[in-house]
Design a protein around this motif. Structure first.
Motif, PDB file in Angstrom:
ATOM      1  N   ARG A  17       0.832  -1.202   0.000  1.00  0.00           N
ATOM      2  CA  ARG A  17       0.000   0.000   0.000  1.00  0.00           C
ATOM      3  C   ARG A  17       0.874   1.262   0.000  1.00  0.00           C
ATOM      4  NH1 ARG A  17      -2.938   2.350   5.430  1.00  0.00           N
ATOM      5  NH2 ARG A  17      -4.065   4.005   4.384  1.00  0.00           N
ATOM      6  N   TYR A  22       4.090   4.687   3.230  1.00  0.00           N
ATOM      7  CA  TYR A  22       4.096   3.764   4.379  1.00  0.00           C
ATOM      8  C   TYR A  22       5.284   2.810   4.424  1.00  0.00           C
ATOM      9  CZ  TYR A  22      -0.616   5.585   4.854  1.00  0.00           C
ATOM     10  OH  TYR A  22      -1.682   6.427   5.001  1.00  0.00           O
ATOM     11  N   ASN A  73      -2.610   2.159  16.236  1.00  0.00           N
ATOM     12  CA  ASN A  73      -2.634   2.958  15.006  1.00  0.00           C
ATOM     13  C   ASN A  73      -4.077   2.901  14.501  1.00  0.00           C
ATOM     14  OD1 ASN A  73      -2.498   4.137  12.522  1.00  0.00           O
ATOM     15  ND2 ASN A  73      -0.586   3.178  11.910  1.00  0.00           N
ATOM     16  N   ALA A  75      -5.398   4.417  12.175  1.00  0.00           N
ATOM     17  CA  ALA A  75      -5.469   4.644  10.717  1.00  0.00           C
ATOM     18  C   ALA A  75      -6.533   5.702  10.421  1.00  0.00           C
ATOM     19  CB  ALA A  75      -5.681   3.329   9.996  1.00  0.00           C
ATOM     20  N   ALA A  76      -7.359   5.491   9.407  1.00  0.00           N
ATOM     21  CA  ALA A  76      -8.322   6.530   9.005  1.00  0.00           C
ATOM     22  C   ALA A  76      -9.310   6.870  10.125  1.00  0.00           C
ATOM     23  CB  ALA A  76      -9.069   6.083   7.749  1.00  0.00           C
ATOM     24  N   HIS A  79      -9.186  10.098  12.380  1.00  0.00           N
ATOM     25  CA  HIS A  79      -9.612  11.430  11.961  1.00  0.00           C
ATOM     26  C   HIS A  79     -11.094  11.717  12.172  1.00  0.00           C
ATOM     27  CE1 HIS A  79      -5.581  11.345  10.488  1.00  0.00           C
ATOM     28  NE2 HIS A  79      -5.847  10.401   9.607  1.00  0.00           N
ATOM     29  N   HIS A  99       1.378   6.672  14.266  1.00  0.00           N
ATOM     30  CA  HIS A  99       1.128   6.803  12.829  1.00  0.00           C
ATOM     31  C   HIS A  99       2.458   6.611  12.112  1.00  0.00           C
ATOM     32  CE1 HIS A  99      -2.920   8.250  13.458  1.00  0.00           C
ATOM     33  NE2 HIS A  99      -2.426   8.965  14.456  1.00  0.00           N
ATOM     34  N   ILE A 100       2.432   5.801  11.090  1.00  0.00           N
ATOM     35  CA  ILE A 100       3.657   5.528  10.329  1.00  0.00           C
ATOM     36  C   ILE A 100       4.116   6.790   9.598  1.00  0.00           C
ATOM     37  CG2 ILE A 100       4.582   4.173   8.382  1.00  0.00           C
ATOM     38  CD1 ILE A 100       2.473   1.985   9.250  1.00  0.00           C
ATOM     39  N   SER A 101       3.170   7.464   8.983  1.00  0.00           N
ATOM     40  CA  SER A 101       3.483   8.691   8.241  1.00  0.00           C
ATOM     41  C   SER A 101       3.338   9.908   9.155  1.00  0.00           C
ATOM     42  CB  SER A 101       2.537   8.823   7.038  1.00  0.00           C
ATOM     43  OG  SER A 101       1.199   9.005   7.482  1.00  0.00           O
ATOM     44  N   ILE A 103       1.349  12.655   9.806  1.00  0.00           N
ATOM     45  CA  ILE A 103       0.003  13.093   9.406  1.00  0.00           C
ATOM     46  C   ILE A 103      -0.085  14.619   9.288  1.00  0.00           C
ATOM     47  CG2 ILE A 103      -1.238  11.046  10.229  1.00  0.00           C
ATOM     48  CD1 ILE A 103      -1.939  12.558  12.793  1.00  0.00           C
ATOM     49  N   ARG A 106       0.717  15.945   5.731  1.00  0.00           N
ATOM     50  CA  ARG A 106      -0.103  15.400   4.644  1.00  0.00           C
ATOM     51  C   ARG A 106      -1.367  16.247   4.451  1.00  0.00           C
ATOM     52  NH1 ARG A 106      -0.754   9.163   5.343  1.00  0.00           N
ATOM     53  NH2 ARG A 106      -1.455   9.406   3.187  1.00  0.00           N
ATOM     54  N   ARG A 110      -6.037  14.994   7.538  1.00  0.00           N
ATOM     55  CA  ARG A 110      -5.288  14.053   8.395  1.00  0.00           C
ATOM     56  C   ARG A 110      -4.611  14.755   9.573  1.00  0.00           C
ATOM     57  NH1 ARG A 110      -4.942   9.294   5.243  1.00  0.00           N
ATOM     58  NH2 ARG A 110      -4.961   9.794   3.028  1.00  0.00           N
TER      59      ARG A 110
HETATM   60  C1  DQA Z   1      -1.934   6.354   9.242  1.00  0.00           C
HETATM   61  C2  DQA Z   1      -2.296   7.762   8.747  1.00  0.00           C
HETATM   62  C3  DQA Z   1      -3.765   7.867   8.443  1.00  0.00           C
HETATM   63  O1  DQA Z   1      -4.085   9.176   7.992  1.00  0.00           O
HETATM   64  C4  DQA Z   1      -4.159   6.883   7.372  1.00  0.00           C
HETATM   65  O2  DQA Z   1      -5.552   6.917   7.158  1.00  0.00           O
HETATM   66  C5  DQA Z   1      -3.697   5.504   7.651  1.00  0.00           C
HETATM   67  C6  DQA Z   1      -2.393   5.284   8.279  1.00  0.00           C
HETATM   68  C7  DQA Z   1      -0.402   6.188   9.415  1.00  0.00           C
HETATM   69  O3  DQA Z   1      -0.029   5.190  10.009  1.00  0.00           O
HETATM   70  O4  DQA Z   1       0.374   7.006   8.942  1.00  0.00           O
HETATM   71  O5  DQA Z   1      -4.347   4.533   7.275  1.00  0.00           O
HETATM   72  O6  DQA Z   1      -2.533   6.163  10.512  1.00  0.00           O
END
Ligand code: DQA
Length: 146
Positions: A17, A22, A73, A75-76, A79, A99-101, A103, A106, A110
């Motif tokens: 993905r 990521y 984590n 993820a979405a 938010h 969060h890996i990225s 946020i 971005r 996010r």
């Molecule tokens: C995430 C960041 C979120 O915005 C995104 O929806 C994810 C992964 C991250 O790990 O960076 O699914 O949580």
């Protein structure tokens, strides 16, 4: 000591993905990394991922009942899910949101996580190392708490 590492939607697809965002570590590798790190730190790490919100809520309830520490984590769901935040607010053990990225670097939608205000701490933008750092923190914290 038991620590739950819980992952929200689409994280099961890590490794394929959006690798530019990521990274190339697969979800299976992430699980191995968390369990191995836990073993080194003397933690019993249980790693789970779901694309179904009610399932994550059930796991958070389980952690709340046990008083266990959680690395999450969302993820979405970070938010917009007030249900996930409310379940996090019930936890009695520490909660590290990962969060890996980054946020904050971005899209604007996010930038805000509804979970962060009820988390003990937040790690973002350090890739999958964030999970390792969260476990390291929890190991130190749990060792000094009664
Ligand atoms: C995430 C960041 C979120 O915005 C995104 O929806 C994810 C992964 C991250 O790990 O960076 O699914 O949580």
């Amino acid at each position: 000591m038991r620590v739950y590492v819980l992952n929200g939607p689409n994280l099961g697809r890590l490794g394929t993905r959006q690798v530019d965002v990521y990274g190339v570590t697969s979800y299976a590798d992430l699980v191995t990394m968390c369990v191995d790190t836990g073993r080194e730190l003397g933690l019993d790490v249980v790693v789970r991922q779901t694309d179904a919100e009610h399932e994550l809520l059930g796991w958070l309830h389980e952690a709340a009942d046990e008083g266990a520490a959680v690395v999450l984590n969302p993820a979405a769901w970070s938010h917009y899910s007030i249900a996930v935040r409310d379940a996090c607010a019930m936890l009695r053990g520490p909660l590290v949101e990962v969060h890996i990225s980054n946020i904050h670097a971005r899209e604007e939608f996010r930038h805000h996580s509804v979970v962060s205000a009820v988390a003990t701490g937040v790690i973002c933008g350090l890739g999958v190392d964030g999970y390792r750092l969260a476990l390291l923190h929890l190991a130190g914290r749990l060792a000094t708490s009664d």
